[in-house]
Scaffold this active site. Structure first.
Site, PDB file in Angstrom:
ATOM      1  N   ASP A   1      -5.888  -1.175   5.187  1.00 47.14           N
ATOM      2  CA  ASP A   1      -5.150  -1.237   5.039  1.00 47.14           C
ATOM      3  C   ASP A   1      -4.196   0.812   5.511  1.00 47.14           C
ATOM      4  O   ASP A   1      -2.307   0.562   5.653  1.00 47.14           O
ATOM      5  CB  ASP A   1      -4.088  -1.746   3.992  1.00 47.14           C
ATOM      6  CG  ASP A   1      -4.376  -3.209   4.525  1.00 47.14           C
ATOM      7  OD1 ASP A   1      -3.460  -3.597   4.937  1.00 47.14           O
ATOM      8  OD2 ASP A   1      -5.117  -4.368   3.618  1.00 47.14           O
TER       9      ASP A   1
ATOM     10  N   HIS B   1       0.661  -1.010   0.193  1.00 44.54           N
ATOM     11  CA  HIS B   1       0.006  -0.279   0.123  1.00 44.54           C
ATOM     12  C   HIS B   1       0.953   1.163  -0.047  1.00 44.54           C
ATOM     13  O   HIS B   1       0.671   2.334  -0.462  1.00 44.54           O
ATOM     14  CB  HIS B   1      -0.743   0.184   1.360  1.00 44.54           C
ATOM     15  CG  HIS B   1      -2.622  -1.099   0.785  1.00 44.54           C
ATOM     16  ND1 HIS B   1      -1.952  -2.004   1.260  1.00 44.54           N
ATOM     17  CD2 HIS B   1      -3.225  -0.681   0.905  1.00 44.54           C
ATOM     18  CE1 HIS B   1      -2.981  -2.571   0.781  1.00 44.54           C
ATOM     19  NE2 HIS B   1      -3.818  -1.625   0.531  1.00 44.54           N
TER      20      HIS B   1
ATOM     21  N   THR C   1      -7.385  -0.098  -1.410  1.00 40.91           N
ATOM     22  CA  THR C   1      -7.129  -0.562  -0.406  1.00 40.91           C
ATOM     23  C   THR C   1      -7.600  -1.425  -0.335  1.00 40.91           C
ATOM     24  O   THR C   1      -8.617  -1.928  -0.525  1.00 40.91           O
ATOM     25  CB  THR C   1      -6.489   0.537   1.134  1.00 40.91           C
ATOM     26  OG1 THR C   1      -7.875   0.118   1.313  1.00 40.91           O
ATOM     27  CG2 THR C   1      -6.192   2.106   0.551  1.00 40.91           C
ATOM     28  N   ASP C   2      -6.755  -2.647   1.030  1.00 39.34           N
ATOM     29  CA  ASP C   2      -7.696  -3.897   1.630  1.00 39.34           C
ATOM     30  C   ASP C   2      -7.835  -2.821   2.923  1.00 39.34           C
ATOM     31  O   ASP C   2      -7.433  -1.943   2.668  1.00 39.34           O
ATOM     32  CB  ASP C   2      -6.472  -4.928   1.415  1.00 39.34           C
ATOM     33  CG  ASP C   2      -7.802  -5.916   1.374  1.00 39.34           C
ATOM     34  OD1 ASP C   2      -9.194  -6.156   2.446  1.00 39.34           O
ATOM     35  OD2 ASP C   2      -7.216  -7.226   1.716  1.00 39.34           O
ATOM     36  N   TRP C   3      -8.424  -3.699   3.301  1.00 43.83           N
ATOM     37  CA  TRP C   3      -8.994  -3.563   4.780  1.00 43.83           C
ATOM     38  C   TRP C   3      -8.287  -2.333   5.600  1.00 43.83           C
ATOM     39  O   TRP C   3      -7.411  -3.458   6.208  1.00 43.83           O
ATOM     40  CB  TRP C   3      -9.416  -4.696   5.723  1.00 43.83           C
ATOM     41  CG  TRP C   3     -10.221  -4.599   6.791  1.00 43.83           C
ATOM     42  CD1 TRP C   3     -10.299  -5.189   7.993  1.00 43.83           C
ATOM     43  CD2 TRP C   3     -12.149  -4.460   7.313  1.00 43.83           C
ATOM     44  NE1 TRP C   3     -10.991  -4.442   8.605  1.00 43.83           N
ATOM     45  CE2 TRP C   3     -12.339  -4.927   8.112  1.00 43.83           C
ATOM     46  CE3 TRP C   3     -13.087  -4.894   5.815  1.00 43.83           C
ATOM     47  CZ2 TRP C   3     -13.614  -4.055   8.087  1.00 43.83           C
ATOM     48  CZ3 TRP C   3     -14.425  -4.259   5.874  1.00 43.83           C
ATOM     49  CH2 TRP C   3     -13.949  -4.509   7.327  1.00 43.83           C
TER      50      TRP C   3
END
Ligand code: BGC
Length: 761
Positions: A308, A282, A304-306
């Site tokens: 992140d 990220h 993004t992922d959770w």
């Protein structure tokens, strides 16, 4: 021909117009937005944040929007995207419709910008969070069918049923390379081979987005490829831990499937939650801008992922503050942050960063333009929520049949001593083991709930293995005892012994034992593993069953290949059902009885030992012998079952491998043909797999690589000529300078146990 050309021309003109019209509209909207509006568009929150309930993390039933919380997020903070369900629980299509309608009403009526929210969900093997949705086999199972059409069907149905739930954006497919049997998410992948991932991945994109990528069609959703990139290649084998991947390996193995999905038109992408070579993905400008945007030409939304962005500070310690983390991620190329809880802080940090000149407004505009385009392409401005009433095929028989077909083509017969299967007639059967009588383990995680723990509540109408076998062989002939079972313990399941002696007594009274072992449900961190062996209580049960003297058919129901080396020799037959979904029990029963001839092949290497975990494309030095051939340290010969392996009730014989030439130029295509005969009396499917080996290269070549495959039906006592056309350019590898090259020299082309050498000039 002229007519066809004309049609194509009109279609392409229309598409051009549509795209430029969308560009124009997006730019116009963008120019009318305030900085606050724009940053809101870049913010994604979890539904629990705006749902009724005690706090941000948990909500009350029934699922309902809390007008005050929602107004604050969507109107005051102008949040542009929402994800997930409440409390990880599936909802009825009608509840989804009402919830998303409420959200869109606020976003489109009560804000100045009037921009609809884009709702996203994980519908990764069917529409995970909708009650009544059709659950297909998980991706790993689908890959075992070696028929990419099953991936297409799964995506088509999931798109339909996700839209039937009012949701237009799906965080799928997973294009990670499922390279590590220890990793908790291997079942979410198409396995260890990049070509399989690519072929199945592209079909998923087509199924989700429609053949012309027109996602304004109410039956299509925008795909979100994930997790870019190298997520599964960790050192520890645990979720979200560091990976160390050389650039050329990243390019050749991990990035390639994403590249093909981007070429197929995938609309969005989610970033890897972990770190590569010490750099959190990220925070990597190199990955997102240099590679994804500049090299691969990706134009869609980068999500993004959770949590992140937070993790750049909290977990990965590359940012000294939350604000610094936001600056890093946005400047590295993130368009939208799956915040998903502390949205106020994210919005304020980003606002301040822009005001202070730490993030340029042009970077913000770039991100928001892509988000607006996606919303426009999805037709959200015109149709902000699709209505379940318009989707008659939701959860239909037609959809169920496609899920059954995928399961029946995937289940893989790994051992069949004395052709003990199929079991015909009406013998006495004992179904035993913790995976024998529940829908939860057949489906795995992401099934009506995140960890899959609620599946039995939602999938009661489908058949467990025991129920399906009873339907086929007659209730009075089939008995179930658990022996050992999974007991819920907070967030985890522990293995407990029920009554193994009782199971042994019953076994002695039966003709065959159908022993159903495997794993409980899990994904992400809860699925981290410290021991690849199957649980010791399950091994104990298996040994006891073998003591009965009756033939034991081992059914493996698992998300990753757990070691069974201690018991495999005691089993008469081994059948891997992986995670076959709601119709896995039925498909298995039909295979056991011979109604269906098994045709699945492993999409991964099944290991024999915990310290021999290699994909099939290892380097030659993994197998080292001394001059007398006395030492065989490690390698393919130490696998329990090889990648691509799977038996059939038919017998196949390969012969007459031919290549059109023995010397090729770099831009030639190699024409390969082979004859495959079904020497048995049973019609069957065989997957013909073509591998190449570069014999000498500037960096050590892999022992072999899959280059083509084709699954074909061959009638009993018939032969089929199979042809492949393999461009020489497909033999390329990424060299030490990270450039794809085909180096002149000798190569081996092989199919089954036949091979031919060629030269490339
Ligand atoms: C997972 C993603 C998923 C996201 C949203 C994350 O924890 O890594 O695969 O899409 O949650 O649910």
């Amino acid at each position: 021909m002229r007519f066809l050309f004309l049609i194509l021309f009109i279609v392409s003109c229309n598409m051009k117009n549509d795209f430029s019209e969308i560009d124009e509209r997006a730019n116009k909207i963008l120019s009318s937005l305030s900085l606050e509006d724009k940053i809101g568009q870049m913010t994604q929150i979890n539904l629990t944040v705006i749902a009724k309930g005690p706090n941000k993390w948990s909500s009350s039933f029934p699922m309902e929007i809390d007008p005050k919380k929602a107004r604050k997020a969507l109107v005051d903070f102008k949040v542009g995207s929402v994800l997930n369900t409440i409390n990880n629980t599936a909802q009825k299509p009608e509840t989804w419709f009402n919830t998303i309608s409420d959200i869109q009403e606020l976003a489109m009526n009560d804000t100045e910008s009037k921009i609809p929210v884009i709702y996203g969900i994980d519908a990764i093997h069917g529409t995970t969070y909708t009650d009544g949705a059709t659950m297909f086999p998980q991706q790993i199972t689908t890959a075992a069918s070696w028929n990419p059409e099953n991936a297409y069907n799964m995506a088509l149905v999931s798109a339909y049923e996700t839209r039937a739930s009012g949701i237009p954006w799906n965080f799928s497919p997973v294009l990670d390379l499922g390279i590590d049997p220890r990793f908790s998410r291997q079942f979410e992948t198409f396995g260890e081979d990049p070509l399989l991932v690519e072929r199945f991945g592209v079909e998923m994109i087509k199924g989700y987005q429609g053949l012309n990528n027109d996602v304004s069609n109410k039956y299509s959703v925008a795909a979100c490829m994930k997790h870019f990139v190298g997520y599964h290649a960790t050192i520890s084998g645990k979720d979200r831990t560091p990976a160390y991947i050389p650039d050329n390996v990243l390019k050749e193995f991990h990035i390639e499937p994403f590249k093909k999905a981007i070429e197929a038109g995938a609309k969005s992408i989610m970033i890897n939650s972990g770190l590569i070579n010490g750099v959190p993905a990220h925070a990597s400008y190199d990955l997102m801008i240099n590679t994804l945007r500049n090299e691969l030409g990706f134009e869609g939304v980068i999500l993004t992922d959770w949590e992140d962005i937070r993790k750049l500070h909290d977990r990965d310690k590359v940012a000294e503050s939350q604000k610094e983390a936001v600056k890093m991620a946005i400047n590295a190329g993130i368009d939208m942050s799956m915040v998903p809880y502390e949205y106020e802080q994210f919005v304020n940090d980003l606002l301040n960063l822009v005001r202070e000149g730490e993030v340029s407004e042009s970077r913000i505009d770039d991100a928001v333009l892509r988000i607006l385009k996606l919303k426009l392409e999805l037709g959200l401005f015109e149709n902000p929520v699709t209505n379940y009433k318009d989707f008659d095929d939701f959860g239909s028989k037609k959809h169920h049949q496609l899920a059954y077909k995928a399961a029946s083509e995937s289940i893989t017969l790994l051992k069949n001593d004395d052709k003990i299967l199929p079991i015909t007639g009406k013998p006495k059967l004992l179904v035993v083991g913790p995976n024998g009588n529940n829908m939860r383990t057949l489906n795995g995680a992401w099934s009506y709930s995140w960890q899959g723990d609620l599946t039995d509540r939602f999938a009661g109408e489908y058949n467990t293995i025991y129920e399906a076998i009873s339907n086929v062989y007659g209730k009075s002939n089939v008995k179930y005892v658990s022996g050992v079972s999974y007991k819920e313990n907070g967030a985890y399941y522990e293995m407990v012994e029920d009554d193994i002696d009782l199971a042994l007594n019953e076994a002695k009274k039966s003709d065959y034992i159908i022993l159903c072992l495997g794993e409980s449900t899990y994904t992400e961190k809860p699925g981290d593993l410290n021991d690849l062996n199957l649980h010791k209580l399950q091994l104990k049960l298996a040994k006891k069953m073998a003591q009965s003297g009756k033939p034991v058919i081992l059914i493996l129901n698992l998300g990753r290949p757990r070691l069974i080396s201690d018991i495999e020799s005691l089993m008469s037959s081994v059948v891997n059902v992986y995670l076959p979904g709601n119709f896995g029990g039925d498909a298995l029963a039909d295979i056991l009885s011979g109604k269906v001839n098994p045709s699945g092949k492993l999409p991964y290497t099944y290991p024999l030992y915990p310290n021999s975990l290699l994909p099939y494309y290892y380097k030659p030095s993994e197998v080292q012998n001394n001059a007398q051939g006395a030492y065989n340290y490690i390698g393919e010969v130490n696998n329990l079952y090889n990648f691509g392996f799977g038996l059939s009730y038919s017998d196949f014989k390969y012969g007459d491998l031919r290549l059109d030439k023995d010397t090729y130029n770099i831009d030639d295509t190699i024409k390969v043909s082979i004859s495959v005969s079904n020497t048995s009396d049973i019609d069957g499917f065989e997957t013909v797999q073509l591998y190449s080996s570069d014999l000498y290269a500037s960096i050590t070549p892999d022992v072999k690589r899959l280059r083509e495959f084709s699954k074909i039906n061959i009638n009993a006592r018939e032969s089929v000529l199979v042809e492949f056309y393999l461009p020489v350019s497909e033999l390329a590898f990424a060299n030490a300078q990270n450039v794809f090259v085909v180096e002149p020299g000798k190569f081996k082309i092989s199919i089954s146990n036949l091979s031919k050498e060629i030269s490339v000039l």
